[in-house]
Design a protein around this motif. Structure first.
Motif, PDB file in Angstrom:
ATOM      1  N   ALA A 118       0.725  -1.187  -0.113  1.00  0.00           N
ATOM      2  CA  ALA A 118      -0.333   0.347   0.014  1.00  0.00           C
ATOM      3  C   ALA A 118       0.612   0.952   0.373  1.00  0.00           C
ATOM      4  O   ALA A 118       1.469   1.482   0.379  1.00  0.00           O
ATOM      5  N   ILE A 119       1.121   2.345  -1.117  1.00  0.00           N
ATOM      6  CA  ILE A 119       1.431   3.089  -1.331  1.00  0.00           C
ATOM      7  C   ILE A 119       0.057   4.617  -0.608  1.00  0.00           C
ATOM      8  O   ILE A 119      -0.086   4.860  -1.877  1.00  0.00           O
ATOM      9  N   HIS A 120       1.501   5.091  -0.014  1.00  0.00           N
ATOM     10  CA  HIS A 120      -0.360   6.457   0.720  1.00  0.00           C
ATOM     11  C   HIS A 120       0.157   7.607  -0.318  1.00  0.00           C
ATOM     12  O   HIS A 120       0.870   8.470   0.289  1.00  0.00           O
ATOM     13  N   GLY A 121      -0.233   7.745  -1.657  1.00  0.00           N
ATOM     14  CA  GLY A 121       0.365   8.949  -1.616  1.00  0.00           C
ATOM     15  C   GLY A 121      -1.751   9.487  -1.820  1.00  0.00           C
ATOM     16  O   GLY A 121      -2.340   9.300  -1.440  1.00  0.00           O
ATOM     17  N   THR A 123      -3.196   9.624  -4.933  1.00  0.00           N
ATOM     18  CA  THR A 123      -3.931   8.723  -5.342  1.00  0.00           C
ATOM     19  C   THR A 123      -3.094   7.883  -4.382  1.00  0.00           C
ATOM     20  O   THR A 123      -2.246   6.761  -4.476  1.00  0.00           O
ATOM     21  N   PRO A 124      -4.244   7.257  -3.377  1.00  0.00           N
ATOM     22  CA  PRO A 124      -3.778   6.079  -2.762  1.00  0.00           C
ATOM     23  C   PRO A 124      -3.486   3.704  -3.202  1.00  0.00           C
ATOM     24  O   PRO A 124      -4.897   4.480  -4.100  1.00  0.00           O
ATOM     25  N   THR A 125      -2.857   3.722  -3.327  1.00  0.00           N
ATOM     26  CA  THR A 125      -2.346   2.794  -4.383  1.00  0.00           C
ATOM     27  C   THR A 125      -2.356   1.382  -4.123  1.00  0.00           C
ATOM     28  O   THR A 125      -1.144   1.456  -3.175  1.00  0.00           O
ATOM     29  N   GLY A 126      -2.442   0.475  -3.965  1.00  0.00           N
ATOM     30  CA  GLY A 126      -2.413  -1.172  -3.655  1.00  0.00           C
ATOM     31  C   GLY A 126      -1.761  -1.600  -4.746  1.00  0.00           C
ATOM     32  O   GLY A 126      -2.616  -1.836  -5.948  1.00  0.00           O
ATOM     33  N   ALA A 149     -13.167   0.750  -0.668  1.00  0.00           N
ATOM     34  CA  ALA A 149     -12.318   1.345   0.168  1.00  0.00           C
ATOM     35  C   ALA A 149     -11.384   2.563  -0.343  1.00  0.00           C
ATOM     36  O   ALA A 149     -10.243   2.988   0.322  1.00  0.00           O
ATOM     37  N   GLY A 150     -11.468   3.209  -1.064  1.00  0.00           N
ATOM     38  CA  GLY A 150     -10.412   4.171  -1.839  1.00  0.00           C
ATOM     39  C   GLY A 150      -9.199   3.712  -2.587  1.00  0.00           C
ATOM     40  O   GLY A 150      -8.595   4.862  -1.744  1.00  0.00           O
ATOM     41  N   TRP A 151      -9.056   2.935  -2.699  1.00  0.00           N
ATOM     42  CA  TRP A 151      -7.872   2.245  -3.326  1.00  0.00           C
ATOM     43  C   TRP A 151      -7.941   2.286  -5.147  1.00  0.00           C
ATOM     44  O   TRP A 151      -8.694   1.372  -4.804  1.00  0.00           O
ATOM     45  N   LEU A 152      -6.563   2.419  -5.214  1.00  0.00           N
ATOM     46  CA  LEU A 152      -7.125   2.283  -6.895  1.00  0.00           C
ATOM     47  C   LEU A 152      -5.837   0.805  -7.220  1.00  0.00           C
ATOM     48  O   LEU A 152      -4.248   0.758  -5.996  1.00  0.00           O
ATOM     49  N   PRO A 239       0.783   6.672  -7.582  1.00  0.00           N
ATOM     50  CA  PRO A 239       0.587   7.480  -6.478  1.00  0.00           C
ATOM     51  C   PRO A 239       0.068   8.876  -6.947  1.00  0.00           C
ATOM     52  O   PRO A 239      -0.857   9.692  -6.141  1.00  0.00           O
ATOM     53  N   ALA A 240       0.987   9.568  -7.024  1.00  0.00           N
ATOM     54  CA  ALA A 240       1.389  11.078  -7.833  1.00  0.00           C
ATOM     55  C   ALA A 240      -0.140  11.505  -8.556  1.00  0.00           C
ATOM     56  O   ALA A 240      -0.218  12.516  -8.656  1.00  0.00           O
ATOM     57  N   GLY A 241      -1.008  10.466  -8.734  1.00  0.00           N
ATOM     58  CA  GLY A 241      -1.792  11.061 -10.204  1.00  0.00           C
ATOM     59  C   GLY A 241      -1.262  11.324 -11.778  1.00  0.00           C
ATOM     60  O   GLY A 241      -2.079  12.116 -11.932  1.00  0.00           O
ATOM     61  N   LYS A 242       0.206  10.956 -12.172  1.00  0.00           N
ATOM     62  CA  LYS A 242       1.081  11.325 -12.981  1.00  0.00           C
ATOM     63  C   LYS A 242       0.455   9.758 -13.889  1.00  0.00           C
ATOM     64  O   LYS A 242       1.405  10.474 -14.810  1.00  0.00           O
ATOM     65  N   ALA A 243      -0.251   9.199 -13.714  1.00  0.00           N
ATOM     66  CA  ALA A 243      -0.641   8.044 -14.544  1.00  0.00           C
ATOM     67  C   ALA A 243      -1.810   7.535 -14.361  1.00  0.00           C
ATOM     68  O   ALA A 243      -2.012   6.694 -12.972  1.00  0.00           O
ATOM     69  N   VAL A 244      -2.534   7.558 -14.868  1.00  0.00           N
ATOM     70  CA  VAL A 244      -4.068   7.455 -14.320  1.00  0.00           C
ATOM     71  C   VAL A 244      -4.422   5.974 -15.619  1.00  0.00           C
ATOM     72  O   VAL A 244      -4.136   5.916 -16.529  1.00  0.00           O
ATOM     73  N   PRO A 245      -5.643   5.379 -14.769  1.00  0.00           N
ATOM     74  CA  PRO A 245      -6.054   4.554 -15.628  1.00  0.00           C
ATOM     75  C   PRO A 245      -7.269   4.664 -16.743  1.00  0.00           C
ATOM     76  O   PRO A 245      -8.129   5.835 -16.637  1.00  0.00           O
ATOM     77  N   LEU A 246      -6.774   4.240 -17.839  1.00  0.00           N
ATOM     78  CA  LEU A 246      -7.749   5.104 -18.936  1.00  0.00           C
ATOM     79  C   LEU A 246      -8.077   3.271 -20.088  1.00  0.00           C
ATOM     80  O   LEU A 246      -7.704   2.483 -20.367  1.00  0.00           O
ATOM     81  N   MET A 247     -10.135   3.106 -19.843  1.00  0.00           N
ATOM     82  CA  MET A 247     -10.358   2.519 -20.413  1.00  0.00           C
ATOM     83  C   MET A 247     -10.395   2.353 -21.722  1.00  0.00           C
ATOM     84  O   MET A 247     -11.294   3.546 -22.458  1.00  0.00           O
TER      85      MET A 247
END
Length: 338
Positions: A118-121, A123-126, A149-152, A239-247
């Motif tokens: 769990a990386i607490h940035g 954007t919380p990233t699991g 639960a608020g985790w990507l 976690p910084a929101g500088k890479a986001v998921p695209l569908m």
């Protein structure tokens, strides 16, 4: 067949194939203590609907989780996590710390899912370090549960043969490196991420028009490999929101820069941000897509060599490396430049 179960007393998901020492002792201690109807240990993918209860048995010094009669698909060996899995978690944990974020291993979310790292940035990233075989519905359901639960969730595999869930949930792979010891920082090259480019709808760029069958001459998004990244970079970017998921089209999911997501949406005229959902029964029945080996489809979807990132125009079952990276596979060479 999944090895994931729900341990009801703690409302936690466990992977029986790679338990921590404490979880191994907890599950092993259930031997002889579970009766039908107690609903203590539940299989997350029972072969027969409604027959998810399991009990623990011991044979030849090993522990197994078995279904009660009528439950279906055999037993699951209960095992401690491998050294390889520990080192991969340690690599991500170190990378998260190096990026300036607090990182935890075996982190339990508020919905009961356990994150490998769990990386607490912002954007919380699991990070889900996945070595055992699971199907797409399990990966999607687990991703949705962590999302609530608020985790990507960021699914990682070091395998050369990509699993079915790769690019159906936020995913990242890496080059082939040994995990006998913890690899040096920056040695794990990230694969699977994308950049969005603008391409004219011509026969050179697309086999067919993404919006129609005939080439229209207009601008369309083209997904190309996001090269030059390591897993260390990814542990900082997501976690910084500088890479986001695209569908993208076909429900394929790629990690891209935020501006590239906006570019993709402006070119397609619709939303493309990935939001996980729990698969319906219909989705579960069709959640294991068959591989497409049509060269034109693969070219348009930017399938790349997992070794060097070069786009693959020719694909056969299990092929994830180009001729240059895996010369033992003598496949035909396209006469056209990539």
């Amino acid at each position: 067949m999944t090895t994931r179960v729900l341990y009801v007393p703690d409302n936690r998901e466990l992977d029986l194939s790679r338990l921590s020492e404490s979880d191994y002792q907890t599950v092993a201690s259930l031997r002889g203590k579970i009766g039908r109807g107690d609903r203590v240990l539940l299989c997350l993918e029972p072969a027969v609907s409604g027959h998810d209860e399991m009990f623990v048995r011991r044979r030849d010094g090993k522990y197994y989780a078995s279904h009660f009669a009528g439950g279906g698909h055999g037993t699951h060996e209960i095992a401690r996590e491998s050294d390889e899995h520990k080192r991969q978690k340690e690599y991500w944990h170190r990378a998260g710390d190096d990026a300036g974020y607090r990182s935890d291993t075996e982190f339990t979310t508020s919905t009961g899912s356990i994150l490998d790292v769990a990386i607490h940035g912002p954007t919380p990233t699991g990070v889900e370090v996945q070595l055992s075989r699971i199907n797409l519905s399990t990966a999607s359901g687990r991703t949705a549960r962590s999302h609530r639960a608020g985790w990507l969730s960021l699914w990682f595999t070091p395998a050369e043969r990509l699993p079915k869930w790769f690019h159906r949930v936020p995913s990242v792979g890496c080059n082939h490196i040994p995990w006998d010891n913890l690899p040096p920082r920056g040695s794990a090259v990230a694969t699977g991420l994308r950049r969005v480019d603008i391409a004219k709808c011509t026969v050179h760029n697309f086999k067919t028009c993404p919006a129609n069958r005939r080439h229209c001459g207009g601008d369309h998004p083209k997904l190309n490999p996001w090269a030059g990244l390591t897993l260390d970079h990814v542990a900082a970017l997501v976690p910084a929101g500088k890479a986001v998921p695209l569908m993208a089209t076909g429900r394929t999911v790629y990690l891209v820069p935020p501006n590239d997501l906006r570019l993709y949406e402006s070119l397609t005229g619709g939303p493309a941000r990935y939001t996980p959902k729990i698969p319906s029964e219909t989705d579960r029945a069709s959640s294991e897509p068959t591989d497409c080996y049509n060269a034109s489809h693969l070219a348009d979807s930017s399938v790349e060599c997992e070794g060097c990132g070069e786009r693959l125009l020719w694909r056969r079952p299990g092929r994830v490396l180009c001729e240059r990276c895996n010369p033992i596979m003598h496949l035909p060479t396209s006469p056209y430049p990539l």
